[in-house]
Design a protein around this motif. Structure first.
Motif, PDB file in Angstrom:
ATOM      1  N   UNK A 183       3.367   5.585  -3.189  1.00 21.52           N
ATOM      2  CA  UNK A 183       1.911   5.464  -3.342  1.00 21.52           C
ATOM      3  C   UNK A 183       1.146   5.750  -2.058  1.00 21.52           C
ATOM      4  N   UNK A 184       1.759   5.461  -0.893  1.00 23.06           N
ATOM      5  CA  UNK A 184       1.114   5.732   0.400  1.00 23.06           C
ATOM      6  C   UNK A 184      -0.280   5.099   0.486  1.00 23.06           C
ATOM      7  N   UNK A 185      -0.324   3.800   0.650  1.00 19.03           N
ATOM      8  CA  UNK A 185      -1.594   3.074   0.649  1.00 19.03           C
ATOM      9  C   UNK A 185      -2.576   3.586   1.696  1.00 19.03           C
ATOM     10  N   UNK A 186      -2.087   3.955   2.887  1.00 16.60           N
ATOM     11  CA  UNK A 186      -3.000   4.412   3.931  1.00 16.60           C
ATOM     12  C   UNK A 186      -3.690   5.708   3.527  1.00 16.60           C
ATOM     13  N   UNK A 187      -2.965   6.582   2.867  1.00 21.24           N
ATOM     14  CA  UNK A 187      -3.580   7.825   2.424  1.00 21.24           C
ATOM     15  C   UNK A 187      -4.571   7.552   1.290  1.00 21.24           C
ATOM     16  N   UNK A 188      -4.245   6.600   0.430  1.00 19.62           N
ATOM     17  CA  UNK A 188      -5.187   6.205  -0.623  1.00 19.62           C
ATOM     18  C   UNK A 188      -6.485   5.711   0.000  1.00 19.62           C
ATOM     19  N   UNK A 190       2.290  -1.878   4.435  1.00 21.87           N
ATOM     20  CA  UNK A 190       2.033  -1.878   2.987  1.00 21.87           C
ATOM     21  C   UNK A 190       2.083  -3.297   2.424  1.00 21.87           C
ATOM     22  N   UNK A 191       3.086  -4.056   2.837  1.00 22.96           N
ATOM     23  CA  UNK A 191       3.227  -5.436   2.348  1.00 22.96           C
ATOM     24  C   UNK A 191       2.023  -6.285   2.727  1.00 22.96           C
ATOM     25  N   UNK A 233       9.416  -1.718  -2.966  1.00 20.48           N
ATOM     26  CA  UNK A 233       9.290  -0.984  -1.709  1.00 20.48           C
ATOM     27  C   UNK A 233       9.301   0.519  -1.955  1.00 20.48           C
ATOM     28  N   UNK A 234      10.196   0.986  -2.814  1.00 24.52           N
ATOM     29  CA  UNK A 234      10.277   2.407  -3.118  1.00 24.52           C
ATOM     30  C   UNK A 234       8.977   2.914  -3.750  1.00 24.52           C
ATOM     31  N   UNK A 235       8.407   2.113  -4.635  1.00 22.27           N
ATOM     32  CA  UNK A 235       7.180   2.536  -5.306  1.00 22.27           C
ATOM     33  C   UNK A 235       5.973   2.483  -4.372  1.00 22.27           C
ATOM     34  N   UNK A 273      -1.017  -5.282   3.440  1.00 19.81           N
ATOM     35  CA  UNK A 273      -2.187  -4.845   2.686  1.00 19.81           C
ATOM     36  C   UNK A 273      -2.169  -5.413   1.266  1.00 19.81           C
ATOM     37  N   UNK A 274      -0.995  -5.467   0.661  1.00 21.88           N
ATOM     38  CA  UNK A 274      -0.897  -6.072  -0.673  1.00 21.88           C
ATOM     39  C   UNK A 274      -1.263  -7.544  -0.627  1.00 21.88           C
ATOM     40  N   UNK A 275      -0.738  -8.267   0.364  1.00 21.83           N
ATOM     41  CA  UNK A 275      -1.064  -9.683   0.488  1.00 21.83           C
ATOM     42  C   UNK A 275      -2.554  -9.881   0.777  1.00 21.83           C
ATOM     43  N   UNK A 276      -3.165  -8.906   1.402  1.00 25.34           N
ATOM     44  CA  UNK A 276      -4.596  -8.953   1.672  1.00 25.34           C
ATOM     45  C   UNK A 276      -5.444  -8.499   0.501  1.00 25.34           C
ATOM     46  N   UNK A 277      -4.800  -8.344  -0.642  1.00 23.70           N
ATOM     47  CA  UNK A 277      -5.475  -7.978  -1.901  1.00 23.70           C
ATOM     48  C   UNK A 277      -6.140  -6.607  -1.846  1.00 23.70           C
TER      49      UNK A 277
END
Length: 206
Positions: free
Chosen positions: A130-135, A55-56, A124-126, A58-62
């Motif tokens: 959100x589950x980015x992979x499922x999104x 998740x981290x 981290x909790x949020x 992916x966030x850094x990868x915008x």
């Protein structure tokens, strides 16, 4: 050196405020190495930590900016994924100032100017909620088009692997105490994280 000397002469509250906004070093390679070692000793914990690291990255990868560009629905009560990420950052700053305090019932207003204060939770909790992979796996085809263009240029194989692991991430977080992962499955996720790190580090915005 002069700037460092001047900084150390500032009042302590000012220094604390400044340091709260300084990002921590990512240390991705070190964390990946530790996860690989831990996957044989405690595969379940290694899986949870690997998903958090993914998740981290992916966030850094915008990735959240890509979500907005593709009109992916943001989390409930947020106008955009950018607002969501901004709120997560604000939460971590607030929590960093709450030493030796009960942080279970802290509320604050976000930058969008909403009238209803939000419950302050760690970023981290949020992200886990959100589950980015499922999104990614449920996103419209427009997301794939966005990720195929500059500055993302994500390899199609990597995108497909992220999509295919959406259910694992959702399952791990919904049944955290009632599911066991084999080391081989955990290692597959660690490989996916490493691939995502390599992609992120190759981007011009990194």
């Amino acid at each position: 050196k002069r700037a460092l000397v001047r900084a150390t002469t500032m009042p302590a509250p000012v220094i604390e405020l400044i340091t709260a906004f300084i990002p921590l070093p990512l240390c991705w390679e070190k964390r990946l190495s530790l996860l690989s070692s831990r996957s044989h000793v405690d595969p379940d914990t290694a899986m949870y930590n690997a998903l958090d690291l993914l998740d981290e990255v992916l966030e850094e990868g915008r990735m959240l900016e890509a979500f907005d560009l593709a009109d992916v629905q943001p989390p409930a009560s947020f106008n955009s994924w950018a607002d969501f990420r901004g709120w997560c950052g604000r939460c971590d700053v607030i929590l960093s100032r709450c030493q030796n305090e009960d942080t279970n019932n802290i509320f604050a207003s976000d930058a969008s100017g909403g009238d209803t204060p939000r419950h302050v939770q760690s970023a981290q909790s949020q992200r886990r909620q959100s589950n980015y992979l499922q999104v990614i796996s449920l996103a419209p085809n427009e997301l794939a088009k966005v990720l195929a263009t500059s500055p993302y240029e994500m390899p199609p194989m990597l995108l497909e692997r992220l999509k295919s692991n959406g259910d694992i991430q959702s399952l791990a977080r919904r049944l955290a105490s009632g599911i066991h992962f084999e080391p081989s499955v955990v290692n597959e996720i660690i490989v996916l994280v490493r691939m995502t790190v390599m992609w992120c580090e190759s981007r011009p915005f990194y």
